[in-house]
Design a protein around this motif. Structure first.
Motif, PDB file in Angstrom:
ATOM      1  N   THR A 186      -6.646   8.986  -1.517  1.00  0.00           N
ATOM      2  CA  THR A 186      -7.446   9.122  -2.730  1.00  0.00           C
ATOM      3  C   THR A 186      -8.002  10.523  -2.911  1.00  0.00           C
ATOM      4  OG1 THR A 186      -9.417   8.381  -1.556  1.00  0.00           O
ATOM      5  CG2 THR A 186      -8.113   6.698  -2.717  1.00  0.00           C
ATOM      6  N   PRO A 231       0.824  -1.202   0.000  1.00  0.00           N
ATOM      7  CA  PRO A 231       0.000   0.000   0.000  1.00  0.00           C
ATOM      8  C   PRO A 231       0.866   1.263   0.000  1.00  0.00           C
ATOM      9  CG  PRO A 231      -0.288  -1.247   2.049  1.00  0.00           C
ATOM     10  CD  PRO A 231       0.635  -2.027   1.164  1.00  0.00           C
ATOM     11  N   ALA A 232       0.450   2.217  -0.786  1.00  0.00           N
ATOM     12  CA  ALA A 232       1.203   3.459  -0.889  1.00  0.00           C
ATOM     13  C   ALA A 232       0.996   4.297   0.369  1.00  0.00           C
ATOM     14  CB  ALA A 232       0.746   4.238  -2.112  1.00  0.00           C
ATOM     15  N   LYS A 233       2.037   4.907   0.831  1.00  0.00           N
ATOM     16  CA  LYS A 233       1.936   5.799   1.974  1.00  0.00           C
ATOM     17  C   LYS A 233       1.436   7.153   1.479  1.00  0.00           C
ATOM     18  CE  LYS A 233       3.683   2.793   4.760  1.00  0.00           C
ATOM     19  NZ  LYS A 233       2.769   1.959   5.448  1.00  0.00           N
ATOM     20  N   ARG A 247      -4.374   3.954   0.540  1.00  0.00           N
ATOM     21  CA  ARG A 247      -3.899   4.968  -0.414  1.00  0.00           C
ATOM     22  C   ARG A 247      -4.648   6.269  -0.194  1.00  0.00           C
ATOM     23  NH1 ARG A 247      -1.472   2.598  -5.252  1.00  0.00           N
ATOM     24  NH2 ARG A 247      -1.360   0.366  -4.913  1.00  0.00           N
ATOM     25  N   GLU A 303      -8.101   8.456   3.008  1.00  0.00           N
ATOM     26  CA  GLU A 303      -7.445   7.224   2.593  1.00  0.00           C
ATOM     27  C   GLU A 303      -8.484   6.144   2.352  1.00  0.00           C
ATOM     28  OE1 GLU A 303      -4.295   5.870   5.075  1.00  0.00           O
ATOM     29  OE2 GLU A 303      -3.548   7.884   5.415  1.00  0.00           O
TER      30      GLU A 303
END
Length: 134
Positions: A106, A61-63, A104, A100
């Motif tokens: 968003t 998962p992107a920080k 992510r 989030e």
């Protein structure tokens, strides 16, 4: 009585499907599970989920983007419509909250000059705003 008949039909259908799969897969279901990729086996057994690890096939998962945080000021680089407000090029807003979903970022909630808060998608933030130096 009718319900009992349907259950029997469903049960026999399941047995027929299992028998058909056993005929298609040489060695039966046990050998088919041995051929499955390791990530599928871990998902089926729940090992990866129980240990808190993500399956190998998923991306990490992107920080939150390093340049975006609550309180950061953004400047519009072009005219942009945010919710019901239109911001002219050069207008500044403040990040009030990072939204989030599935790990992510968003969207962000931005505070406009008049105090209203509007939600802006990350695609719009990246395309229409720049981060002001503090």
């Amino acid at each position: 009585m009718l319900i009992r008949g349907r259950r029997s039909m469903a049960g026999s259908l399941i047995v027929a499907v299992v028998a058909a799969l056993a005929a298609v897969v040489p060695g039966g279901a046990a050998e088919a599970s041995d051929r499955a990729p390791a990530s599928d086996k871990a998902l089926a057994s729940g090992e990866a989920l129980a240990s808190g690890e993500a399956p190998a096939s998923d991306e990490a998962p992107a920080k939150a983007p390093a340049d975006l945080a609550v309180g950061v000021r953004l400047e519009a680089v072009a005219d942009v419509k945010v919710a019901r407000a239109e911001l002219a090029r050069g207008a500044t807003v403040s990040v009030a909250r990072l939204i989030e979903r599935q790990g992510r970022v968003t969207a962000v909630d931005v505070e406009l000059a008049d105090g209203h808060v509007a939600r802006v998608a990350m695609a719009t933030v990246r395309a229409s705003f720049r981060v002001l130096p503090e």
